[in-house]
Scaffold this motif. Structure first.
Motif, PDB file in Angstrom:
ATOM      1  N   ARG A  95       0.783  -1.285  -0.138  1.00  0.00           N
ATOM      2  CA  ARG A  95      -0.141   0.064   0.038  1.00  0.00           C
ATOM      3  C   ARG A  95       1.001   1.246  -0.020  1.00  0.00           C
ATOM      4  NH1 ARG A  95      -5.073  -1.697   0.779  1.00  0.00           N
ATOM      5  NH2 ARG A  95      -6.096  -0.079   1.886  1.00  0.00           N
ATOM      6  N   GLY A 154       1.540   1.750  -3.450  1.00  0.00           N
ATOM      7  CA  GLY A 154       0.262   2.316  -3.891  1.00  0.00           C
ATOM      8  C   GLY A 154       0.370   3.936  -3.854  1.00  0.00           C
ATOM      9  N   VAL A 155       0.665   4.334  -2.763  1.00  0.00           N
ATOM     10  CA  VAL A 155       0.504   5.676  -2.513  1.00  0.00           C
ATOM     11  C   VAL A 155       1.382   6.538  -3.507  1.00  0.00           C
ATOM     12  CG1 VAL A 155       0.937   7.559  -1.100  1.00  0.00           C
ATOM     13  CG2 VAL A 155      -0.411   5.402  -0.155  1.00  0.00           C
ATOM     14  N   MET A 170       0.135   6.721  -6.738  1.00  0.00           N
ATOM     15  CA  MET A 170      -1.010   7.646  -6.744  1.00  0.00           C
ATOM     16  C   MET A 170      -0.406   8.910  -7.092  1.00  0.00           C
ATOM     17  SD  MET A 170      -3.536   9.057  -3.797  1.00  0.00           S
ATOM     18  CE  MET A 170      -1.985   9.449  -2.621  1.00  0.00           C
ATOM     19  N   PRO A 218      -7.275  13.544   1.868  1.00  0.00           N
ATOM     20  CA  PRO A 218      -8.511  13.095   2.097  1.00  0.00           C
ATOM     21  C   PRO A 218      -9.023  11.998   1.102  1.00  0.00           C
ATOM     22  CG  PRO A 218      -8.536  15.442   2.063  1.00  0.00           C
ATOM     23  CD  PRO A 218      -7.148  14.808   1.550  1.00  0.00           C
ATOM     24  N   PHE A 219      -8.357  12.049  -0.096  1.00  0.00           N
ATOM     25  CA  PHE A 219      -8.532  10.919  -1.005  1.00  0.00           C
ATOM     26  C   PHE A 219      -8.090   9.564  -0.497  1.00  0.00           C
ATOM     27  CE2 PHE A 219      -7.339   8.784  -5.446  1.00  0.00           C
ATOM     28  CZ  PHE A 219      -8.375   8.331  -5.612  1.00  0.00           C
ATOM     29  N   LEU A 264      -7.146   8.527   2.366  1.00  0.00           N
ATOM     30  CA  LEU A 264      -7.928   7.938   3.449  1.00  0.00           C
ATOM     31  C   LEU A 264      -9.321   7.446   3.161  1.00  0.00           C
ATOM     32  CD1 LEU A 264      -5.741   8.807   5.716  1.00  0.00           C
ATOM     33  CD2 LEU A 264      -7.489   9.722   7.081  1.00  0.00           C
ATOM     34  N   GLY A 265      -9.883   8.124   2.153  1.00  0.00           N
ATOM     35  CA  GLY A 265     -11.371   7.728   1.802  1.00  0.00           C
ATOM     36  C   GLY A 265     -11.212   6.475   0.785  1.00  0.00           C
ATOM     37  N   MET A 266      -9.932   6.125   0.548  1.00  0.00           N
ATOM     38  CA  MET A 266      -9.923   4.675  -0.169  1.00  0.00           C
ATOM     39  C   MET A 266      -9.224   3.754   0.643  1.00  0.00           C
ATOM     40  SD  MET A 266     -10.916   5.137  -3.284  1.00  0.00           S
ATOM     41  CE  MET A 266     -12.190   6.373  -2.813  1.00  0.00           C
ATOM     42  N   GLY A 267      -9.187   3.942   2.092  1.00  0.00           N
ATOM     43  CA  GLY A 267      -8.960   3.004   3.103  1.00  0.00           C
ATOM     44  C   GLY A 267      -7.558   2.836   3.114  1.00  0.00           C
ATOM     45  N   ILE A 268      -6.595   3.967   2.994  1.00  0.00           N
ATOM     46  CA  ILE A 268      -5.145   3.880   3.230  1.00  0.00           C
ATOM     47  C   ILE A 268      -4.769   4.393   4.617  1.00  0.00           C
ATOM     48  CG2 ILE A 268      -3.008   4.979   2.632  1.00  0.00           C
ATOM     49  CD1 ILE A 268      -4.026   2.761   0.824  1.00  0.00           C
ATOM     50  N   ARG A 269      -3.758   3.721   5.314  1.00  0.00           N
ATOM     51  CA  ARG A 269      -3.442   4.039   6.513  1.00  0.00           C
ATOM     52  C   ARG A 269      -2.661   5.273   6.686  1.00  0.00           C
ATOM     53  NH1 ARG A 269       0.130   0.214   9.855  1.00  0.00           N
ATOM     54  NH2 ARG A 269       1.321   0.643   7.830  1.00  0.00           N
ATOM     55  N   ARG A 270      -2.981   6.179   7.644  1.00  0.00           N
ATOM     56  CA  ARG A 270      -2.013   7.233   7.535  1.00  0.00           C
ATOM     57  C   ARG A 270      -0.609   7.388   7.624  1.00  0.00           C
ATOM     58  NH1 ARG A 270      -6.647   7.141  10.626  1.00  0.00           N
ATOM     59  NH2 ARG A 270      -7.906   9.080  10.723  1.00  0.00           N
TER      60      ARG A 270
END
Lengths: 298, 231
Positions: free
Chosen positions: B3, B6-7, B10, B71-72, B74-80
């Motif tokens: 993940r 993944g960031v 993105m 915000p995007f 986190l909205g997609m279920g990514i950990r901080r």
């Protein structure tokens, strides 16, 4: 049936304001839940707590048996589509969908593209140029194509016309049948979604008002109408949640099933009976005037 | 899929904001300076500051990135934590590429083309470009990272504490900048500082060791803010 979400005494306060007040419930695997209630009742707050986007003030919350906060085992199995979701302004729809594809383990790319076509989404358009309805459609496509074991839709249809809304309902049911998962649908268009719901959680003023099987609720109330005195006579000893009168005529909404005894009683008094829809029932329960009228009627 | 990666991917979808736009600004600026240099003549008599647009841009991008993508994600279920790590990794890539390109252009200007044929100083400036090229690249990388994380921590404080956090942060910053000179005057230490700077800070390279703790502090501070941030 395994439990997907369990909340015990869940509370979220802002200063002295209780947005969510001591709410306890549990959700089972592979069912469609309706989270219903008026605007500001606390529905969205509960969904933010489930997905660890907000932090609870008190109580215990387990999703897939674990705490959701900073927990990839939980978060990777969740998809939360909210009405207020923000997207990077420079992204095109295509960028948003491809990015979602890298974040959700069960993502179905073909299905996402097919849905985008059905919702007539221009894949090359920038997110900041989309209309309200298109933004909602992007959310719906992500929510469906993510195939997340727990999928949460918070008012996903804002700005969508009736055709697009029914397309959403159809695709949701279709895909749910092929790929069962737990769905939470928050909505105030209760009549539109009531047919899909298997279980209803009703929130009012931050508190859990109802936690009931949808079938039980659908037959859970009825109304009688006739002259005022006869309606009063019928209502005696029954749980009335709403009364209306127009001149000498009156009607009452009564909790309970319209069984042979009740029907016979109403017929003998010459009263008309009618079913109460889920929406009407919820309006009565959360209308704020029902308690006072109920008290006054006794 | 991992993940954090993944960031990074993105962010990679937005190469325009991360890489192309700052270089477009810098190069358009360069082209204009070059044309002016040809027509006005004697460009070797002044140093232009056009290349600094890139540094200003990196600082601002540190602030904007968070607002656009946190915000995007986190909205997609990514950990901080994964968001922070992925974004930091992206900024490291971009800073490394930018630093390498800047030093390459500086070398081209100073060594190989004699100021693009007209003795122009655009990419190669005194104080900033001293010592061997590898050292300049490291220094520029650290400078770009400092600026990115300075922007990033400001945006993180805003995300965590909102406008009130901004007021407190900038008030403190103001107090530090206002009182330090006062105290230095009061205790009559300006001469000492002047001597120390003259003896120790010969070029930007000498500031590089100070940038490392700055980056670390801003990075850890940002993460501490984001861990308790909501969207």
């Amino acid at each position: 049936m395994s439990v997907v979400v369990s909340a015990k005494g869940l509370t979220k306060t802002y200063g002295s304001f209780k947005a969510v007040d001591d709410v306890s419930f549990s959700l089972e695997e592979n069912r469609i839940y309706g989270l219903l209630g008026r605007n500001g009742a606390g529905k969205t707050t509960i969904m933010h707590l489930l997905t660890a986007q907000l932090f609870p003030t008190g109580g215990e919350l387990k999703v897939f048996g674990e705490e959701p906060y900073e927990n990839n085992r939980v978060l990777s199995r969740l998809c939360f589509i909210k009405e207020s979701q923000k997207y990077p302004e420079t992204f095109r729809i295509r960028d948003v969908l491809e990015t979602a594809g890298t974040f959700f383990p069960n993502w179905d790319r073909e299905y996402a593209l097919a849905l985008s076509e059905q919702f007539r989404l221009p894949l090359k358009r920038k997110m900041k140029k989309l209309s309200r309805g298109m933004l909602s459609s992007v959310g719906i496509v992500i929510g469906l194509a993510s195939r997340a074991p727990l999928t949460i839709f918070d008012e996903p249809y804002i700005g969508l016309d009736a055709v697009a809304r029914s397309l959403f309902y159809d695709r949701l049911l279709e895909d749910y049948a092929e790929h069962p998962r737990t769905v939470i649908l928050s909505s105030h268009l209760i009549d539109e979604v009531s047919g899909m719901l298997e279980h209803v959680l009703l929130i009012d003023n931050g508190r859990l008002l109802l936690d009931e099987d949808a079938d039980a609720l659908r037959g859970g109330a009825y109304s009688v109408a006739g002259t005022g005195a006869r309606v009063e006579e019928f209502a005696r000893g029954r749980r009335v949640i709403r009364r209306d009168s127009f001149g000498s005529l009156a009607s009452a909404t009564v909790m309970g099933t319209l069984d042979g005894e009740a029907r016979g009683h109403a017929d003998s008094l010459g009263l008309e009976t009618a079913a109460v829809s889920l929406q009407q029932l919820i309006v009565h329960l959360t209308g704020g005037t029902s308690e006072r009228k109920e008290a006054g009627g006794r | 899929m991992n993940r954090v990666a993944g960031v990074v991917r993105m962010h990679g979808r937005d190469k325009w904001t991360w890489l192309y736009l700052p270089w477009a600004i810098c190069l358009v600026n360069f082209a204009a300076t070059l044309i002016l240099g040809v027509f006005i003549g004697e460009p070797d008599r002044f140093n232009t500051g056009g290349v600094f647009s890139i540094f200003v841009y990196v600082f601002i991008s540190g602030m904007i990135t968070l607002k656009q993508t946190f915000p995007f994600a986190l909205g997609m279920g990514i950990r901080r934590a994964d968001y922070f790590l992925g974004t930091s990794a992206m900024s490291v890539f971009v800073s490394a590429i930018t630093a390498a390109l800047l030093i390459l252009l500086s070398a081209a200007e100073a060594r190989w083309t004699d100021g693009w044929g007209i003795r122009l100083h655009y990419f190669h400036l005194p104080f900033f470009h001293e010592g061997p090229e590898w050292q300049q690249t490291v220094t520029f990388f650290l400078l770009l990272q400092s600026l990115f994380f300075a922007g990033f921590i400001i945006a993180s404080i805003h995300r965590r504490f909102g406008r009130a956090g901004m007021y407190v942060f900038f008030s403190l910053l103001f107090l530090i900048f206002a009182f330090t000179p006062l105290l230095l005057s009061y205790y009559d230490r300006w001469d000492d500082i002047g001597r120390w700077v003259q003896a120790n800070i010969r070029s930007l390279n000498d500031l590089a060791p100070w940038m490392v703790p700055l980056i670390g502090l801003c990075g850890l501070g940002s993460y501490a803010m984001l861990r308790r941030s909501t969207v």
